[in-house]
Scaffold this active site. Sequence first.
Site, mmCIF file in Angstrom:
data_model
loop_
_atom_site.group_PDB
_atom_site.id
_atom_site.type_symbol
_atom_site.label_atom_id
_atom_site.label_comp_id
_atom_site.label_asym_id
_atom_site.label_seq_id
_atom_site.Cartn_x
_atom_site.Cartn_y
_atom_site.Cartn_z
ATOM 1 N N GLU A 122 -6.502 4.663 7.768
ATOM 2 C CA GLU A 122 -6.383 6.420 7.985
ATOM 3 C C GLU A 122 -7.507 6.831 7.098
ATOM 4 O O GLU A 122 -7.472 7.798 7.494
ATOM 5 C CB GLU A 122 -5.061 6.045 6.707
ATOM 6 C CG GLU A 122 -3.896 6.204 7.376
ATOM 7 C CD GLU A 122 -2.354 5.128 7.151
ATOM 8 O OE1 GLU A 122 -2.401 5.215 5.920
ATOM 9 O OE2 GLU A 122 -1.731 5.165 7.785
ATOM 10 N N SER A 124 3.986 -2.112 10.037
ATOM 11 C CA SER A 124 5.271 -2.366 10.407
ATOM 12 C C SER A 124 5.868 -4.070 9.908
ATOM 13 O O SER A 124 7.043 -4.679 10.442
ATOM 14 C CB SER A 124 5.874 -1.890 11.688
ATOM 15 O OG SER A 124 5.494 -0.966 12.167
ATOM 16 N N HIS A 162 -9.366 1.291 4.991
ATOM 17 C CA HIS A 162 -7.960 1.943 5.926
ATOM 18 C C HIS A 162 -8.127 2.393 6.722
ATOM 19 O O HIS A 162 -9.549 3.687 6.828
ATOM 20 C CB HIS A 162 -6.770 2.193 4.351
ATOM 21 C CG HIS A 162 -5.612 2.313 5.950
ATOM 22 N ND1 HIS A 162 -5.192 2.446 7.025
ATOM 23 C CD2 HIS A 162 -4.844 1.138 5.007
ATOM 24 C CE1 HIS A 162 -3.371 2.670 6.671
ATOM 25 N NE2 HIS A 162 -3.447 1.529 6.061
ATOM 26 N N GLU A 217 -5.533 -4.513 10.463
ATOM 27 C CA GLU A 217 -4.286 -4.204 10.979
ATOM 28 C C GLU A 217 -3.957 -3.427 12.484
ATOM 29 O O GLU A 217 -5.050 -1.874 12.486
ATOM 30 C CB GLU A 217 -3.650 -3.059 9.738
ATOM 31 C CG GLU A 217 -3.816 -3.751 7.833
ATOM 32 C CD GLU A 217 -3.202 -2.578 7.169
ATOM 33 O OE1 GLU A 217 -2.280 -2.729 6.688
ATOM 34 O OE2 GLU A 217 -4.141 -1.110 7.492
ATOM 35 N N ASN A 224 0.601 -1.330 -0.380
ATOM 36 C CA ASN A 224 0.305 0.060 0.233
ATOM 37 C C ASN A 224 0.336 0.889 -0.080
ATOM 38 O O ASN A 224 1.186 1.171 0.615
ATOM 39 C CB ASN A 224 -1.255 -0.296 1.666
ATOM 40 C CG ASN A 224 -1.551 1.723 1.128
ATOM 41 O OD1 ASN A 224 -2.022 1.750 0.316
ATOM 42 N ND2 ASN A 224 -2.223 1.608 2.414
ATOM 43 N N LYS A 233 0.183 4.005 0.017
ATOM 44 C CA LYS A 233 -0.751 5.374 1.060
ATOM 45 C C LYS A 233 -0.512 6.763 -0.275
ATOM 46 O O LYS A 233 -0.347 6.353 -1.330
ATOM 47 C CB LYS A 233 -0.679 5.239 2.354
ATOM 48 C CG LYS A 233 -0.233 3.704 2.790
ATOM 49 C CD LYS A 233 0.387 4.249 4.029
ATOM 50 C CE LYS A 233 0.048 3.357 4.924
ATOM 51 N NZ LYS A 233 0.290 3.226 6.095
ATOM 52 N N GLY A 240 3.065 1.944 11.062
ATOM 53 C CA GLY A 240 4.650 2.848 10.904
ATOM 54 C C GLY A 240 4.708 3.219 12.376
ATOM 55 O O GLY A 240 5.300 3.711 11.785
#
Length: 252
Positions: free
Chosen positions: A98, A214, A96, A168, A9, A11, A174
């Site tokens: 985010e 990660s 997702h 996730e 991904n 992003k 991250g």
Amino acid sequence: MRRPILFGNWKLNHRHKDLTAFTAEFKSLMSSREPECDFGFAPVATLLSEATRSFKGSGASIAAQDIHSFASGAFTGTISAEHAVDAGAQFVIIGHSERRAYFAEDDTSVNAKVRRALSVGLTPIVCVGEPLSIRDAGGHEKFVKSQVTSALQDLSSDEASTIVIAYEPVWAIGTGKSATPEMAQEMHAAIRETLSSLFGRSAAEKVRIQYGGSVKASNAAELMAMPDIDGALVGGASLRADSFVAILDALN
Ligand code: 13P
């Protein structure tokens, strides 16, 4: 036996020049490999068509990072499932964390988008995962089961069996702090149990559940060794061809 599935991904990263350099290196690395898994990349929407062209022959599939829940209309600034298909995507990431945190995505819109994707033949990669506060309070399993149940509302067992789920945990994205294989396996098993109660054991056994947060070459193999972990959704470590290929190697 579920075929492993690895996706990068990207992003809000990588421009056209980066894509060109990436695919050249990726194809050269892949020329000596025949991975026994599905793999691909989710670039920004403006690069979907070019990525489809550029990755051709490498074995990689292309995913959109999001779609709107409507086919067309007055919805400035987004793309539909049809646009993603036109651009060559076969997969789409939906929900997702985010998108949930910064773009007001909720369980209702996630479900609408999952159904839209399926209606045009796109395979949804449905993202679920708890924030740290929920895990610290011990509510992570209940939270994720509820996300799964809402996301897949009104799907038939046949439809459900084709989707991909990405677990996730928000605190692992991250941060460099991956879930341990045991923590991830526990949640993946709980997700499969939820799928089984909703759609039956046979459909649940077909669903591929990726872990994301990660993931890198050094931890991929131990995560993938877990019985209910069927692949990974990778952010940072997918931005370089060599580190993505190192994860692919760890899967095989
Ligand atoms: P990182 O691999 O950078 O933690 O990102 C994971 C992710 O959000 C993939 O969708």
